[in-house]
Write an enzyme that holds these catalytic residues in place. Sequence first.
Site, PDB file in Angstrom:
ATOM      1  N   SER A  14      89.512   3.231  44.925  1.00 41.27           N
ATOM      2  CA  SER A  14      88.968   2.525  43.759  1.00 41.27           C
ATOM      3  C   SER A  14      90.020   2.430  42.666  1.00 41.27           C
ATOM      4  CB  SER A  14      87.748   3.264  43.215  1.00 41.27           C
ATOM      5  OG  SER A  14      87.360   2.755  41.951  1.00 41.27           O
ATOM      6  N   PHE A  38      78.043  -2.997  51.260  1.00 40.84           N
ATOM      7  CA  PHE A  38      78.482  -4.318  50.794  1.00 40.84           C
ATOM      8  C   PHE A  38      79.864  -4.665  51.349  1.00 40.84           C
ATOM      9  CE2 PHE A  38      80.390  -6.773  47.079  1.00 40.84           C
ATOM     10  CZ  PHE A  38      79.828  -7.985  47.442  1.00 40.84           C
ATOM     11  N   ALA A  81      81.187   5.965  51.179  1.00 39.66           N
ATOM     12  CA  ALA A  81      81.435   6.764  49.971  1.00 39.66           C
ATOM     13  C   ALA A  81      80.139   6.963  49.210  1.00 39.66           C
ATOM     14  CB  ALA A  81      82.450   6.072  49.061  1.00 39.66           C
ATOM     15  N   TYR A 112      83.497   9.979  39.699  1.00 38.96           N
ATOM     16  CA  TYR A 112      83.770   9.125  40.855  1.00 38.96           C
ATOM     17  C   TYR A 112      85.268   8.904  41.018  1.00 38.96           C
ATOM     18  CZ  TYR A 112      83.953   4.875  43.709  1.00 38.96           C
ATOM     19  OH  TYR A 112      84.247   3.938  44.678  1.00 38.96           O
ATOM     20  N   LYS A 162      87.811  10.169  44.131  1.00 40.97           N
ATOM     21  CA  LYS A 162      88.650   9.260  44.910  1.00 40.97           C
ATOM     22  C   LYS A 162      90.124   9.668  44.819  1.00 40.97           C
ATOM     23  CE  LYS A 162      85.962   6.032  46.755  1.00 40.97           C
ATOM     24  NZ  LYS A 162      85.959   5.730  48.207  1.00 40.97           N
TER      25      LYS A 162
END
Length: 320
Positions: free
Chosen positions: A118, A13, A74, A144, A148
């Site tokens: 993020s 995206f 990712a 997650y 990161k």
Amino acid sequence: MPHSILLTGATGFVGGAILKRLHNEKVHAVSAVVRKESQLKAQDVPTLRIGSFDGETQWMGDLAKFDVIIHSAARVHVMNDAESDPLAAFRNVNVAGTMNLARQAAACGVRRFIFISSIKVNGEGTTPGTFYTGDDAPAPADPYGISKMEAEQGLRQLSTETGMEVVIIRPVLVYGPGVKANFLSMMRWLDKGIPLPFGAIHNNRSLVALDNLVDLVVTCIDHPAAANQTFLVSDGEDLSTTELLSKMAKALKKPARLVPVPSWVLQCGAAMLGKKALSQRLCGSLQVDITKTRTLLGWTPPVSVEEALAATALHFREHQ
């Protein structure tokens, strides 16, 4: 000055939008990392094919032709992760894969490494009147976000050791044409005219339009002040869930049928259904301060919330 750029995550995206901007502008020479030869073939974009993305991927000689890497690939956050050990799965791609690429990039003389991180590195939410900044102590709350954070830490250490410039960008929730997950579900509900119990939510959420995020990434390709900095990015206009739904309905040219159910009722109901994380996103606040991003880079979000929602709604209508 034109640069030779390698982009990972080019079929995703965010990565896809970065590729489209760079390819269309033709200021920089951009190549995209793919796993299959067929990916991006129709777009006439030079590609670099890899079999897998992890700590064992061999890049070396292929990286010598690039001076900037934009790393948007990712293992992304998903609700209800089916992995038996989610943290290990995230670390394999987001930490080991990132650091393997970065080490080989530094060894090949890559000048700058731009890492799409993020806001989850900062945490899951803010209290009223407080904002996350890029200089806050990290407080990730899920696998997650932890992965990161660990990648960021590794990249900073590598930069100190090798001199390769590292730029870290932490987006909040990204929306735009082709958005998936909860944002897409929200548009479908509004488009069908389904009454929603979100008419009395007085939280504040920072969001970022895809075009605004891409613009910041492109700015960071060669801005001298971006070197070895961490930037938060948003539209600069925070919205409550109620305001977002109202604006999105307007963009879709649909009535917003929002029932004013108190947020505490929604949160209690969600907790009973095991949907506490979802209720936090709908009812809780998460705000970021992008003053550093604005002042250090002289950057302003080029697209307004209304413009971004209109583009998102148009894409939604054209692809239903």
